[in-house]
Each structure stands twice: as C-alpha cells, then as structure tokens.
Design a protein around this motif. Sequence first.
Motif, PDB file in Angstrom:
ATOM      1  N   ALA A  36     -21.672  45.692  47.526  1.00  0.00           N
ATOM      2  CA  ALA A  36     -20.407  45.002  47.255  1.00  0.00           C
ATOM      3  C   ALA A  36     -19.540  45.826  46.307  1.00  0.00           C
ATOM      4  O   ALA A  36     -18.347  46.006  46.551  1.00  0.00           O
ATOM      5  CB  ALA A  36     -20.670  43.619  46.668  1.00  0.00           C
ATOM      6  N   ARG A  37     -20.129  46.322  45.249  1.00  0.00           N
ATOM      7  CA  ARG A  37     -19.365  47.108  44.271  1.00  0.00           C
ATOM      8  C   ARG A  37     -18.810  48.383  44.899  1.00  0.00           C
ATOM      9  O   ARG A  37     -17.661  48.753  44.669  1.00  0.00           O
ATOM     10  CB  ARG A  37     -20.235  47.468  43.076  1.00  0.00           C
TER      11      ARG A  37
ATOM     12  N   ASP B  81     -17.718  36.763  39.257  1.00  0.00           N
ATOM     13  CA  ASP B  81     -18.351  37.909  38.624  1.00  0.00           C
ATOM     14  C   ASP B  81     -17.356  39.057  38.499  1.00  0.00           C
ATOM     15  O   ASP B  81     -16.635  39.371  39.447  1.00  0.00           O
ATOM     16  CB  ASP B  81     -19.565  38.350  39.427  1.00  0.00           C
TER      17      ASP B  81
ATOM     18  N   ASN C  17     -15.026  46.762  47.458  1.00  0.00           N
ATOM     19  CA  ASN C  17     -14.054  46.769  46.387  1.00  0.00           C
ATOM     20  C   ASN C  17     -12.730  47.321  46.895  1.00  0.00           C
ATOM     21  O   ASN C  17     -12.320  48.427  46.582  1.00  0.00           O
ATOM     22  CB  ASN C  17     -14.584  47.632  45.236  1.00  0.00           C
TER      23      ASN C  17
ATOM     24  N   SER D 169     -14.927  45.118  38.745  1.00  0.00           N
ATOM     25  CA  SER D 169     -14.809  45.276  40.199  1.00  0.00           C
ATOM     26  C   SER D 169     -13.416  45.703  40.621  1.00  0.00           C
ATOM     27  O   SER D 169     -13.242  46.333  41.650  1.00  0.00           O
ATOM     28  CB  SER D 169     -15.206  43.986  40.928  1.00  0.00           C
TER      29      SER D 169
ATOM     30  N   ARG E 276     -30.248  43.475  44.461  1.00  0.00           N
ATOM     31  CA  ARG E 276     -29.677  44.676  43.843  1.00  0.00           C
ATOM     32  C   ARG E 276     -28.940  45.531  44.877  1.00  0.00           C
ATOM     33  O   ARG E 276     -27.792  45.910  44.639  1.00  0.00           O
ATOM     34  CB  ARG E 276     -30.762  45.477  43.118  1.00  0.00           C
TER      35      ARG E 276
ATOM     36  N   TYR F 232     -18.909  42.456  40.725  1.00  0.00           N
ATOM     37  CA  TYR F 232     -19.311  42.451  42.130  1.00  0.00           C
ATOM     38  C   TYR F 232     -18.403  41.537  42.953  1.00  0.00           C
ATOM     39  O   TYR F 232     -18.465  40.314  42.814  1.00  0.00           O
ATOM     40  CB  TYR F 232     -20.769  42.016  42.262  1.00  0.00           C
TER      41      TYR F 232
ATOM     42  N   LEU G 217     -25.660  43.757  45.768  1.00  0.00           N
ATOM     43  CA  LEU G 217     -24.659  43.855  44.711  1.00  0.00           C
ATOM     44  C   LEU G 217     -24.044  45.248  44.657  1.00  0.00           C
ATOM     45  O   LEU G 217     -22.827  45.394  44.519  1.00  0.00           O
ATOM     46  CB  LEU G 217     -25.276  43.485  43.356  1.00  0.00           C
ATOM     47  N   LEU G 218     -24.877  46.261  44.782  1.00  0.00           N
ATOM     48  CA  LEU G 218     -24.354  47.631  44.773  1.00  0.00           C
ATOM     49  C   LEU G 218     -23.480  47.909  45.983  1.00  0.00           C
ATOM     50  O   LEU G 218     -22.447  48.578  45.875  1.00  0.00           O
ATOM     51  CB  LEU G 218     -25.509  48.636  44.696  1.00  0.00           C
TER      52      LEU G 218
END
Length: 168
Positions: free
Chosen positions: A135-136, A44, A140, A7, A129, A47, A132-133
């Motif tokens: 967030a990434r 993590d 970031n 991340s 999903r 993420y 999470l995507l």
Amino acid sequence: MRKIVLSNGKTVEVECLSCALTSGELEPDGGVLAETPFFHAHQDAAYPIEGLVILASKRHIKSFDELTEEERMDYISLLSSIRSAQRRALGIEYVYYFYNEDTTHHFHTWMVPRYEWMNDFGRSVESLRPVLLHARNHLNNEENNKKVIAALTALRQELSPSMEEEKR
C-alpha cells in the motif's frame, strides 16, 4: 525528534506521531474520523488503505493495562462503533486488529480491513506487513488517495449519529 514520512509523501518531525495527531498539532489526511475525551480515530498516516483506522489514546501510555476503567469502556465503545461503521458504510467483512507495546508511538490500535486484493499476500496475520508495504509503495497515488478520503468521509457520516448520541 523523529522524521516520519507520511502516506501523502510529506515528512514531519515530531517526538511522537500519535501525540502530534491526537493533540491537533498535525492534521491527518482527511481529518479526524472520531474523537472522545480519551481517544482519537483517524486514517492511518503511513498506509493508504481504504477504511484502515488508527484508534489512539490521547494520553501518552504504552500498554492496554495502563488505561483507566473509564478509558477502557470508552475504548471498547468507540472501537465497536468504528467496526460497525466499517461494515455498514464500506462493506468491510473482515478486520485485523493489533497493537504493539514496543512501538515508538503511544498506545494505538490498528484496524486493518481485509480486501480481496490482499489475498495475493496470503491470508494470515503474517500477510499484513507485505500488504502494508505494498500500500505504501504502490497505492500512494492521487487516485487511490481520493478513494481513501472518500472511505473516511463515508465512515465519518456513518459514525456521526452514534457520536452525537454519546455526547448527550
């Protein structure tokens, strides 16, 4: 060896990300949240979500049923302690827990907090999903990463008394 983008934008080459983290070969952002003889808990690596914890076995196994009785007791105790800390330190009301056995890493459980902003992606496990995507790809940044590290620090402080007690 696999190339994995973390991340924080760094790329690492490891055989197994969980083994690299639990052995100390790779330091997770913010450091270790909690550690027992059998498990390692950390933010993590992929993420950047406040309070998202990975609880990984130190032994390289794939499935829950491969844990010894002692490991299962340790797992449940640490999982419960972390969940209580999430509630007390961060006010996290809901958490999704999951692990999958067809992972390229070894046994680990995701503890994904549910925040209000995530409702834009739905309210079921199917929303994870996209969350999470998001967030990434969109959280970031330096400002959010500071929040993630601050949350990890708050969790660690909340866990400290119970972790010290367990060592005795």
